[in-house]
Design an enzyme around this catalytic site. Structure first.
Site, PDB file in Angstrom:
ATOM      1  N   HIS A  69      18.894  71.156  36.651  1.00 30.83           N
ATOM      2  CA  HIS A  69      17.545  70.605  36.477  1.00 30.83           C
ATOM      3  C   HIS A  69      17.625  69.179  35.931  1.00 30.83           C
ATOM      4  O   HIS A  69      16.938  68.283  36.429  1.00 30.83           O
ATOM      5  CB  HIS A  69      16.741  71.488  35.522  1.00 30.83           C
ATOM      6  CG  HIS A  69      15.423  70.908  35.122  1.00 30.83           C
ATOM      7  ND1 HIS A  69      14.257  71.134  35.835  1.00 30.83           N
ATOM      8  CD2 HIS A  69      15.069  70.114  34.088  1.00 30.83           C
ATOM      9  CE1 HIS A  69      13.257  70.504  35.260  1.00 30.83           C
ATOM     10  NE2 HIS A  69      13.724  69.868  34.192  1.00 30.83           N
ATOM     11  N   GLU A  70      18.460  68.973  34.918  1.00 33.44           N
ATOM     12  CA  GLU A  70      18.605  67.630  34.356  1.00 33.44           C
ATOM     13  C   GLU A  70      19.231  66.678  35.377  1.00 33.44           C
ATOM     14  O   GLU A  70      18.860  65.503  35.443  1.00 33.44           O
ATOM     15  CB  GLU A  70      19.455  67.681  33.079  1.00 33.44           C
ATOM     16  CG  GLU A  70      18.868  68.524  31.961  1.00 33.44           C
ATOM     17  CD  GLU A  70      17.439  68.158  31.606  1.00 33.44           C
ATOM     18  OE1 GLU A  70      17.056  66.980  31.775  1.00 33.44           O
ATOM     19  OE2 GLU A  70      16.691  69.052  31.160  1.00 33.44           O
ATOM     20  N   HIS A 125      16.604  65.296  37.530  1.00 34.38           N
ATOM     21  CA  HIS A 125      15.906  64.116  37.000  1.00 34.38           C
ATOM     22  C   HIS A 125      16.674  62.835  37.331  1.00 34.38           C
ATOM     23  O   HIS A 125      16.074  61.809  37.682  1.00 34.38           O
ATOM     24  CB  HIS A 125      15.739  64.231  35.488  1.00 34.38           C
ATOM     25  CG  HIS A 125      14.655  65.180  35.064  1.00 34.38           C
ATOM     26  ND1 HIS A 125      13.376  65.121  35.591  1.00 34.38           N
ATOM     27  CD2 HIS A 125      14.652  66.196  34.166  1.00 34.38           C
ATOM     28  CE1 HIS A 125      12.640  66.074  35.021  1.00 34.38           C
ATOM     29  NE2 HIS A 125      13.389  66.739  34.173  1.00 34.38           N
TER      30      HIS A 125
END
Length: 240
Positions: free
Chosen positions: A104-105, A108
């Protein structure tokens, strides 16, 4: 109708309290879900750090460092330093939960690298929303303190409420960014085979639980804004 009855603030009870309960539930849910799927080890044995690197590579993103940071679920991507920071409970963990969080990071980082419009918008409004959130309550209190000045005090209060509204705008801008980062992560996890189909369920449930914390935060901010509008709108009407 009166908004205070026998010492109870009904605007708080009706508008804000349900959202705070939702926030507490969402926070508990994300912790319990992460704990549950932290016990689900992966077939390939990749660490979360290695999985994040694969997400970056699969999306043609280079130059992003991945560092370890202390704490539990303190994971984040720092666009200024171009660094993904993974917490102690995630960095070298081989569970489906940790891999979901790390990817998920990485999502980003991919958003910034590919100029994803919503994240650019959120970054652009951060300075304004930070100022607004710091000024909101002081301005409202100042307006109340000088309530004898009539319309001038009302104007100060309304400016304070508008400043608080900026934080609500930021929360709404955050939602598509977070959902999209999870979508990118899960899409890459599937396409590159980082996790098996069965293992993907653990990562998906972890990210879904995490997404609910952002939904709850947005609902709480909106409820608080509505409460301010109701309270001070009523106050203004009573003075007329």
């Amino acid at each position: 109708m009166p908004y205070y009855y026998y010492g109870f603030d009904w605007t708080y009870i009706v508008l804000v309290l349900p959202c705070l309960i939702l926030s507490l539930w969402a926070s508990a849910k994300v912790n319990s879900t992460f704990k549950k799927y932290s016990r689900q080890r992966t077939l390939r044995g990749l660490t979360a750090q290695e999985a994040a690197m694969r997400v970056l590579s699969a999306n043609g993103v280079s130059g992003v460092r991945i560092e370890r940071v202390s704490g539990n679920l303190t994971d984040h991507y720092d666009p200024r330093a171009n660094v993904i920071r993974l917490s102690d409970s995630v960095y070298d963990n081989t569970s489906t939960a940790a891999i979901g969080v790390a990817c998920h990071e990485a999502g980003h980082a991919v958003q910034y690298a590919q100029d994803y419009a919503p994240i650019k918008l959120r970054s652009a409004i951060i300075p304004v929303t930070n100022i607004g959130s710091k000024l909101a309550i002081p301005l409202i209190l100042l307006g109340i303190l000088f309530s004898g000045l009539g319309q001038f005090s009302d104007t100060i209060i309304y400016i304070g409420i508008a400043c608080f509204g900026l934080s609500v705008v930021f929360q709404f801008a955050t939602l598509p960014v977070e959902f999209n980062a999870s979508h990118r992560a899960l899409q890459t996890i599937e396409s590159t085979g980082i996790l098996t189909e069965e293992e993907q369920k653990g990562a998906r449930k972890t990210l879904t639980a995490a997404a609910m914390t952002y939904v709850a935060a947005t609902a709480t901010a909106l409820a608080q804004l509505l409460r301010l509008i109701v309270l001070f709108g009523r106050r203004n009407n009573d003075r007329r």
